[in-house]
Design a protein around this motif. Structure first.
Motif, PDB file in Angstrom:
ATOM      1  N   ALA A  83       0.879  -1.044  -0.051  1.00 42.68           N
ATOM      2  CA  ALA A  83      -0.285  -0.058   0.106  1.00 42.68           C
ATOM      3  C   ALA A  83       0.519   1.213   0.118  1.00 42.68           C
ATOM      4  O   ALA A  83       0.398   2.372  -0.437  1.00 42.68           O
ATOM      5  CB  ALA A  83      -0.923   0.161   1.188  1.00 42.68           C
ATOM      6  N   GLN A  84       2.136   1.176   0.229  1.00 46.12           N
ATOM      7  CA  GLN A  84       2.961   2.181   0.445  1.00 46.12           C
ATOM      8  C   GLN A  84       3.867   2.371  -0.685  1.00 46.12           C
ATOM      9  O   GLN A  84       4.854   3.234  -0.620  1.00 46.12           O
ATOM     10  CB  GLN A  84       3.759   2.356   1.775  1.00 46.12           C
ATOM     11  CG  GLN A  84       2.933   2.271   2.986  1.00 46.12           C
ATOM     12  CD  GLN A  84       2.024   3.416   3.136  1.00 46.12           C
ATOM     13  OE1 GLN A  84       2.484   4.356   2.786  1.00 46.12           O
ATOM     14  NE2 GLN A  84       0.782   3.428   3.585  1.00 46.12           N
ATOM     15  N   VAL A  85       3.847   1.510  -1.571  1.00 47.01           N
ATOM     16  CA  VAL A  85       4.858   1.505  -2.608  1.00 47.01           C
ATOM     17  C   VAL A  85       4.524   2.833  -3.738  1.00 47.01           C
ATOM     18  O   VAL A  85       3.362   3.111  -3.800  1.00 47.01           O
ATOM     19  CB  VAL A  85       4.566   0.330  -3.617  1.00 47.01           C
ATOM     20  CG1 VAL A  85       5.553   0.470  -4.989  1.00 47.01           C
ATOM     21  CG2 VAL A  85       5.056  -0.824  -2.773  1.00 47.01           C
ATOM     22  N   ASP A  86       5.620   3.460  -3.794  1.00 49.89           N
ATOM     23  CA  ASP A  86       5.541   4.752  -4.761  1.00 49.89           C
ATOM     24  C   ASP A  86       5.946   4.146  -6.358  1.00 49.89           C
ATOM     25  O   ASP A  86       7.061   3.834  -6.579  1.00 49.89           O
ATOM     26  CB  ASP A  86       6.429   5.802  -4.350  1.00 49.89           C
ATOM     27  CG  ASP A  86       6.144   6.328  -3.053  1.00 49.89           C
ATOM     28  OD1 ASP A  86       5.140   6.644  -2.750  1.00 49.89           O
ATOM     29  OD2 ASP A  86       7.087   6.620  -2.334  1.00 49.89           O
ATOM     30  N   LEU A  87       4.913   4.250  -7.109  1.00 50.42           N
ATOM     31  CA  LEU A  87       4.868   4.076  -8.554  1.00 50.42           C
ATOM     32  C   LEU A  87       5.882   5.049  -9.125  1.00 50.42           C
ATOM     33  O   LEU A  87       5.610   6.218  -8.978  1.00 50.42           O
ATOM     34  CB  LEU A  87       3.569   3.829  -9.211  1.00 50.42           C
ATOM     35  CG  LEU A  87       2.799   2.548  -8.669  1.00 50.42           C
ATOM     36  CD1 LEU A  87       1.432   2.631  -9.110  1.00 50.42           C
ATOM     37  CD2 LEU A  87       3.461   1.376  -8.712  1.00 50.42           C
ATOM     38  N   GLU A  88       6.471   4.578 -10.147  1.00 51.25           N
ATOM     39  CA  GLU A  88       7.276   5.606 -10.877  1.00 51.25           C
ATOM     40  C   GLU A  88       6.582   5.707 -12.465  1.00 51.25           C
ATOM     41  O   GLU A  88       6.845   4.554 -12.950  1.00 51.25           O
ATOM     42  CB  GLU A  88       8.893   5.309 -10.924  1.00 51.25           C
ATOM     43  CG  GLU A  88       9.448   5.701  -9.591  1.00 51.25           C
ATOM     44  CD  GLU A  88      10.844   5.145  -9.650  1.00 51.25           C
ATOM     45  OE1 GLU A  88      11.411   5.190 -10.719  1.00 51.25           O
ATOM     46  OE2 GLU A  88      11.284   5.031  -8.672  1.00 51.25           O
ATOM     47  N   PHE A  89       6.248   6.675 -12.865  1.00 52.14           N
ATOM     48  CA  PHE A  89       5.453   6.697 -14.316  1.00 52.14           C
ATOM     49  C   PHE A  89       6.435   6.423 -15.561  1.00 52.14           C
ATOM     50  O   PHE A  89       5.982   5.664 -16.192  1.00 52.14           O
ATOM     51  CB  PHE A  89       4.903   8.044 -14.528  1.00 52.14           C
ATOM     52  CG  PHE A  89       3.863   7.808 -15.491  1.00 52.14           C
ATOM     53  CD1 PHE A  89       2.705   7.725 -15.344  1.00 52.14           C
ATOM     54  CD2 PHE A  89       4.037   8.631 -16.814  1.00 52.14           C
ATOM     55  CE1 PHE A  89       1.515   7.531 -16.015  1.00 52.14           C
ATOM     56  CE2 PHE A  89       2.974   8.454 -17.943  1.00 52.14           C
ATOM     57  CZ  PHE A  89       1.648   7.864 -17.430  1.00 52.14           C
ATOM     58  N   GLU A  90       7.527   6.923 -15.003  1.00 55.24           N
ATOM     59  CA  GLU A  90       8.650   6.441 -16.382  1.00 55.24           C
ATOM     60  C   GLU A  90       9.900   5.685 -15.742  1.00 55.24           C
ATOM     61  O   GLU A  90      10.580   5.952 -14.796  1.00 55.24           O
ATOM     62  CB  GLU A  90       9.518   7.750 -16.926  1.00 55.24           C
ATOM     63  CG  GLU A  90       8.532   8.681 -17.417  1.00 55.24           C
ATOM     64  CD  GLU A  90       7.826   8.263 -18.724  1.00 55.24           C
ATOM     65  OE1 GLU A  90       8.374   7.283 -19.408  1.00 55.24           O
ATOM     66  OE2 GLU A  90       6.853   8.845 -19.101  1.00 55.24           O
ATOM     67  N   ASN A  91       9.640   4.362 -16.116  1.00 53.75           N
ATOM     68  CA  ASN A  91      10.401   3.209 -15.501  1.00 53.75           C
ATOM     69  C   ASN A  91      10.372   1.992 -16.528  1.00 53.75           C
ATOM     70  O   ASN A  91       9.323   1.589 -16.734  1.00 53.75           O
ATOM     71  CB  ASN A  91       9.782   2.843 -14.069  1.00 53.75           C
ATOM     72  CG  ASN A  91      10.901   1.980 -13.030  1.00 53.75           C
ATOM     73  OD1 ASN A  91      11.128   0.712 -13.740  1.00 53.75           O
ATOM     74  ND2 ASN A  91      11.506   2.720 -12.332  1.00 53.75           N
ATOM     75  N   PRO A  92      11.607   1.555 -16.633  1.00 48.38           N
ATOM     76  CA  PRO A  92      11.690   0.114 -17.283  1.00 48.38           C
ATOM     77  C   PRO A  92      10.931  -0.916 -16.967  1.00 48.38           C
ATOM     78  O   PRO A  92      10.658  -1.671 -17.748  1.00 48.38           O
ATOM     79  CB  PRO A  92      13.170  -0.005 -17.664  1.00 48.38           C
ATOM     80  CG  PRO A  92      13.911   0.798 -16.581  1.00 48.38           C
ATOM     81  CD  PRO A  92      12.986   1.736 -16.060  1.00 48.38           C
ATOM     82  N   ILE A  93      10.448  -0.958 -15.830  1.00 47.86           N
ATOM     83  CA  ILE A  93       9.719  -2.050 -14.981  1.00 47.86           C
ATOM     84  C   ILE A  93       8.356  -2.380 -15.886  1.00 47.86           C
ATOM     85  O   ILE A  93       7.969  -3.382 -16.225  1.00 47.86           O
ATOM     86  CB  ILE A  93       9.484  -1.726 -13.732  1.00 47.86           C
ATOM     87  CG1 ILE A  93      10.839  -1.929 -12.889  1.00 47.86           C
ATOM     88  CG2 ILE A  93       8.422  -2.899 -13.216  1.00 47.86           C
ATOM     89  CD1 ILE A  93      10.509  -1.551 -11.428  1.00 47.86           C
ATOM     90  N   TRP A  94       7.920  -1.159 -16.294  1.00 49.49           N
ATOM     91  CA  TRP A  94       6.570  -1.277 -17.243  1.00 49.49           C
ATOM     92  C   TRP A  94       6.628  -2.091 -18.468  1.00 49.49           C
ATOM     93  O   TRP A  94       5.919  -2.883 -18.544  1.00 49.49           O
ATOM     94  CB  TRP A  94       6.130   0.238 -17.035  1.00 49.49           C
ATOM     95  CG  TRP A  94       5.651   0.890 -16.179  1.00 49.49           C
ATOM     96  CD1 TRP A  94       6.267   1.951 -15.848  1.00 49.49           C
ATOM     97  CD2 TRP A  94       4.554   0.602 -15.164  1.00 49.49           C
ATOM     98  NE1 TRP A  94       5.774   2.616 -14.602  1.00 49.49           N
ATOM     99  CE2 TRP A  94       4.975   1.661 -14.129  1.00 49.49           C
ATOM    100  CE3 TRP A  94       3.931  -0.393 -15.012  1.00 49.49           C
ATOM    101  CZ2 TRP A  94       3.688   1.804 -13.086  1.00 49.49           C
ATOM    102  CZ3 TRP A  94       2.897  -0.367 -13.804  1.00 49.49           C
ATOM    103  CH2 TRP A  94       3.008   0.756 -12.816  1.00 49.49           C
TER     104      TRP A  94
END
Length: 343
Positions: free
Chosen positions: A216-227
């Motif tokens: 619940a506390q994870v900060d997503l990163e909009f630009e990231n190679p994971i996606w």
């Protein structure tokens, strides 16, 4: 008020006298909520169901209104359902919490009359989980509990050969005052020992599902190679959305002619390529990468920003049913690991 249901089969038969009753039933392909039929209800080794109570509150397909030509032009007739009083028995805490998410969407802003009449006439008896009931349960990692009462009218806990039932809402308490149950021998007031044992069962379930991480506390990163790495495998089938207890996207199509026809609402999903296609031909999410990103941002950020709760309830259905083994827990954990390395 706390009651002890000693004879579950008799209790459910009596409930069914005054309500449309849905119970979990096992088919060859899994467990589903289905109309009750007289007979034993098997709770031993009962996992979570394949589909959730969502399909009875927000049907996969429904007619919203019909229209036809009249003397003064088109005339419209709303098809708001005439819903009988209904009881859903045995919904797991994650699914009950999922109903509260649907309530936010369909009741809190512009009230959806089709959902509202079903919700108003539905009483939910939730069933505490004895720990994880499936290989991919992760409710505690998104801030929920296998013994939670959110979204329930009654919370049932298996104790001995029966169920301890706690009233969570006034509507839940009133069930025992219904004509078929008021003087029934299928239940009695719970003893202090039975109530205490129910509490111990609930506490053990919570201990057994102690979270490994706080998603619940994870900060997503909009630009990231994971996606891009995860989206490479997605085939856009939409099963993650259709089995999700909280996904609520839909489309409305008109069937008929200029003179008569109907408007039909059908489940849709942001994982379909044409979902966000605009009339101009522009599509803001043409690729699987953008669509996967949209799904997780909606679950873990956008909905939380608006309503103060995650749209994911940790039931694990999307993980269990994905044909290419995409696991949203691993995606979120990857962002958490990246954050740890950076710090």
């Amino acid at each position: 008020m706390t009651r002890y249901v000693e004879n579950l089969s008799k209790f459910l038969s009596e409930v069914a006298e005054g309500y449309d009753l849905l119970v979990p039933r096992q088919r060859e392909e899994g467990w589903f909520f289905e109309p009750y039929e007289d007979g034993e209800v098997q709770l031993e080794d009962y996992p979570n169901t394949v589909s959730s109570p969502k399909e009875y509150l927000f049907p996969q397909t429904e007619t919203l209104y019909q229209y036809h030509s009249g003397e003064e032009g088109l005339e419209y007739e709303n098809r708001i359902p005439q819903q009988n009083k209904r009881v859903v028995f045995g919904a797991r805490p994650c699914d009950c919490a999922g109903v509260t998410r649907l309530d936010q969407v369909f009741l809190e802003d512009d009230k959806d009359p089709y959902y509202a009449v079903r919700r108003e006439n539905t009483l939910i008896i939730g069933l505490v989980c004895p720990g994880a009931v499936g290989p991919n349960c992760f409710c505690t990692e998104v801030g929920l509990s296998p013994a939670g009462s959110e979204g329930m009218d009654l919370r049932a806990t298996e104790v001995g050969q029966g169920l301890v039932m706690e009233a969570i809402s006034d509507r839940g308490a009133s069930l025992f005052d219904s004509p078929s149950l008021k003087n029934s021998k299928s239940w009695r007031e719970a003893t202090e020992e039975e109530a205490a044992e129910a509490k111990r069962v609930q506490e053990k379930a919570i201990r057994d599902m102690a979270p490994e991480r706080d998603l619940a506390q994870v900060d997503l990163e909009f630009e990231n190679p994971i996606w891009a790495q995860e989206a490479e495998y997605c085939i856009g089938c939409g099963i993650c959305s259709f089995l999700c207890p909280t996904c609520h996207c839909f489309t409305i199509e008109h069937s008929g002619s200029k003179k008569m026809g109907k408007a039909i609402r059908t489940w849709d999903t942001c994982q379909f390529q044409d979902y966000s296609l605009e009339a101009s031909g522009f599509n803001p999410r043409p690729d699987r990468l953008q669509r996967l990103k949209q799904r997780l941002y909606h679950k873990f950020k956008y909905f939380n920003d608006r309503y103060g709760m995650l749209l994911c309830i940790g039931c694990g259905r999307c993980v269990s049913s994905c044909p290419v083994n995409i696991d949203i827990r691993k995606i979120l954990a990857a962002f958490e690991r990246k954050k740890s390395v950076a710090s």
